[in-house]
Design a protein around this motif. Structure first.
Motif, mmCIF file in Angstrom:
data_model
loop_
_atom_site.group_PDB
_atom_site.id
_atom_site.type_symbol
_atom_site.label_atom_id
_atom_site.label_comp_id
_atom_site.label_asym_id
_atom_site.label_seq_id
_atom_site.Cartn_x
_atom_site.Cartn_y
_atom_site.Cartn_z
ATOM 1 N N ARG A 79 -8.391 3.668 2.341
ATOM 2 C CA ARG A 79 -9.048 2.347 2.411
ATOM 3 C C ARG A 79 -9.770 2.174 3.736
ATOM 4 O O ARG A 79 -10.918 1.715 3.789
ATOM 5 N N HIS A 80 -9.104 2.558 4.815
ATOM 6 C CA HIS A 80 -9.711 2.399 6.133
ATOM 7 C C HIS A 80 -10.952 3.284 6.262
ATOM 8 O O HIS A 80 -11.996 2.846 6.771
ATOM 9 N N ALA B 175 -13.787 1.877 4.135
ATOM 10 C CA ALA B 175 -14.334 0.654 4.734
ATOM 11 C C ALA B 175 -15.298 1.000 5.860
ATOM 12 O O ALA B 175 -16.359 0.370 6.012
ATOM 13 N N ARG C 186 -3.850 0.200 -5.044
ATOM 14 C CA ARG C 186 -3.079 0.331 -3.811
ATOM 15 C C ARG C 186 -1.590 0.559 -4.053
ATOM 16 O O ARG C 186 -0.878 1.056 -3.182
ATOM 17 N N PRO D 17 -10.349 1.440 -3.077
ATOM 18 C CA PRO D 17 -8.973 1.744 -3.466
ATOM 19 C C PRO D 17 -8.061 0.532 -3.617
ATOM 20 O O PRO D 17 -6.898 0.701 -3.971
ATOM 21 N N ASP D 18 -8.552 -0.671 -3.342
ATOM 22 C CA ASP D 18 -7.671 -1.841 -3.384
ATOM 23 C C ASP D 18 -7.014 -2.036 -4.749
ATOM 24 O O ASP D 18 -5.839 -2.418 -4.835
ATOM 25 N N TRP E 30 0.857 -1.193 0.000
ATOM 26 C CA TRP E 30 0.000 0.000 0.000
ATOM 27 C C TRP E 30 0.885 1.233 0.000
ATOM 28 O O TRP E 30 1.826 1.338 0.780
ATOM 29 N N TRP F 276 -3.685 3.787 2.022
ATOM 30 C CA TRP F 276 -3.993 2.921 3.161
ATOM 31 C C TRP F 276 -5.011 3.604 4.083
ATOM 32 O O TRP F 276 -5.981 2.980 4.536
#
Length: 387
Positions: A121-122, A125, A230, A226-227, A113, A118
Motif C-alpha cells: 500500500r505504501h 501510494a 487488506r 490494495p485497500d 492490514w 501494508w
C-alpha cells in the motif's frame, strides 16, 4: 467388491478425472503469451515489499536495477520495519547506470492490514503521488529477474490486453527437502488453480503468484487494491479475484525469467512456508479441513495403500486399481519434475510428499485454534492482540 477395491476404484476414477478434466493442470507449457513490442513503452514502477531481506537482496535487487526496459522505469523498495539493515543495503546496491531506486519506510501497520500488503500500500501510494506509471510490477524481495523480464511482461500485457500478468517464479531446488517439497508445491497450486482456467476471459477461477505480478494501475485503482484486500492472508489469489471482479483480464503461468533465490535448507522452513496460510486457504472452515484431509487421503494415499493391500491379500483387482492410480499420479508429476530439472524417480514418492502437506495443513489449523494465526516475517495475523 470389497472395501479396498472400492477405495482403489474411487482413487483411480479421481485420477482419471484430474488428469483429463482439471484444466490439464499438470502440463508445464503455460508460459507468457505471444507478444509484440508496443509502439510506445509505458512507464512502469517496480514495488518491492521487503522485511529483513538483507540475505537475498545482493542477488535479487541488482537484477531489478539492471532491467533493460525501453521505456521509463523505477524501483521502489519498501523497507517494512527491518532490523537487519535491509534499507541501508538497498541504498548501497543502487548503481549509477541502473534504474533509479527509492527506499522508503511505511511505519507500523494500521490495524486490519495483513502480510506484506501494508508495505505494498505504501509503495503504490508513492507511485500514485508521482502520477505517471501505467503499470506496477509487484515483486518479492527474494525474486531475481532476467534482464528482459520487465520488457517481456509489459509486451505480453500490451499485446494480449491484460490487466494482470503473473508468473510463478521458479523456486530454489537444491537441498533434499527442497527437491521433495518445492516442485510439489507448484504442482498442488496448479491443481487448485489450473492456469488454463485462470487465463480464460470471464472464468470463475482467479489466481496469481505473488512473487511476480504486473498490474495495470488504472484497474488496480478501480478494484480498490490494495485497500480492498487488506485483510487477505493469501494476498496474491485475493488480488487476482479483486481484479477479475473489477472487470480486469488476468493471466497466470510459469516463469522463464524469474526465480526465487531464497533457500529452504531444512524441512522446518518449508513446513512454516506452507502451514502459515494453509488453513486460511480453507477459509478457517473445519468442514473444508475434514474434506481436504479425506480428499488427500483418497487421491494420494489410497493408491499405494490399495496396491499394498492387494498384494498382501492376493487380490489382483485391488492391486491393479491401486497400481494404475499410482502410475497415473506419478505420470502427471513428471512434467513438473522436468521443469525443475529433478530426477524422475521422485515421481513415485509423491504420496509421501502429499502426506507431509496433509500434516502441514492440519498443523496450520492447530496453530489457528491455538491463537497463533498466520504470519509474515515475524508478524502474526488473526491471533488475539495481533496487529
Amino acid at each position: 467388491m470389497g472395501a479396498t477395491e472400492w477405495i482403489g476404484a474411487g482413487s483411480l476414477a479421481a485420477w482419471v478425472w484430474l488428469a483429463l478434466g482439471q484444466g490439464f493442470f499438470w502440463r508445464t507449457d503455460v508460459r507468457l503469451p505471444a507478444r509484440d513490442d508496443p509502439e510506445r513503452w509505458p512507464p512502469v514502477a517496480v514495488v518491492v515489499p521487503a522485511r529483513d531481506e538483507a540475505a537475498v537482496l545482493p542477488v535479487s535487487l541488482p537484477s531489478l536495477l539492471a532491467q533493460k526496459y525501453p521505456g521509463r522505469a523505477e524501483v521502489v523498495l519498501v523497507d517494512d520495519g527491518s532490523t537487519d539493515g535491509t534499507g541501508e543495503l538497498a541504498r548501497e546496491l543502487a548503481g549509477r547506470d541502473g534504474l533509479p531506486l527509492t527506499v522508503t519506510e511505511p511505519g507500523e501497520p494500521e490495524p486490519g492490514w495483513t502480510g506484506k500488503l501494508w508495505a505494498v500500500r505504501h509503495g503504490m501510494a508513492l507511485v500514485r503521488e508521482r502520477g505517471d506509471a501505467e503499470y506496477v510490477l509487484l515483486t518479492d524481495a527474494d525474486i531475481a529477474h532476467a534482464p528482459d523480464s520487465l520488457r517481456e511482461l509489459v509486451a505480453a500485457a500490451r499485446s494480449a490486453e491484460l490487466d494482470l500478468v503473473s508468473q510463478m517464479a521458479r523456486l530454489r531446488v537444491v537441498s533434499f527437502w527442497e527437491r521433495l517439497i518445492v516442485p510439489a508445491f507448484v504442482y498442488f497450486f496448479a491443481q487448485l488453480y489450473p492456469f488454463r482456467w485462470v487465463n480464460r476471459p470471464g472464468a470463475r477461477t482467479a489466481a496469481a503468484a505473488g512473487g511476480c505480478v504486473l498490474l495495470r494501475r488504472a484497474v488496480a485503482e478501480r478494484a480498490g487494491v490494495p485497500d480492498s484486500i487488506r485483510h487477505a492472508v493469501i494476498d496474491d489469489v485475493t488480488l487476482a479475484r479483486a481484479v477479475r471482479r473489477a472487470g480486469g483480464r488476468i493471466w497466470l503461468g510459469l516463469g522463464d525469467r524469474v526465480e526465487s533465490v531464497r533457500p529452504y535448507a531444512g524441512l522446518g522452513t518449508l513446513w512454516r512456508m506452507v502451514s502459515r496460510s494453509a488453513y486460511a486457504q480453507l477459509r478457517h472452515n473445519p468442514l473444508l479441513l475434514a474434506g481436504t484431509v479425506a480428499g488427500l487421503a483418497l487421491v494420494y494415499l489410497a493408491p499405494p495403500a490399495a496396491l499394498a493391500a492387494g498384494l498382501t491379500a492376493g487380490s489382483a483387482t485391488t492391486a491393479a486399481l491401486g497400481g494404475v492410480a499410482w502410475a497415473v499420479m506419478a505420470g502427471t508429476y513428471l512434467p513438473m519434475l522436468r521443469y525443475y530439472g529433478q530426477p524422475l524417480w521422485l515421481a513415485p514418492l509423491l504420496p509421501g510428499t502429499a502426506l507431509l502437506y496433509l500434516l502441514m495443513t492440519v498443523d496450520s489449523a492447530v496453530q489457528h485454534y491455538r491463537g497463533r494465526g498466520a504470519a509474515w516475517k515475524g508478524r502474526t495475523y488473526g491471533a488475539p492482540g495481533a496487529s
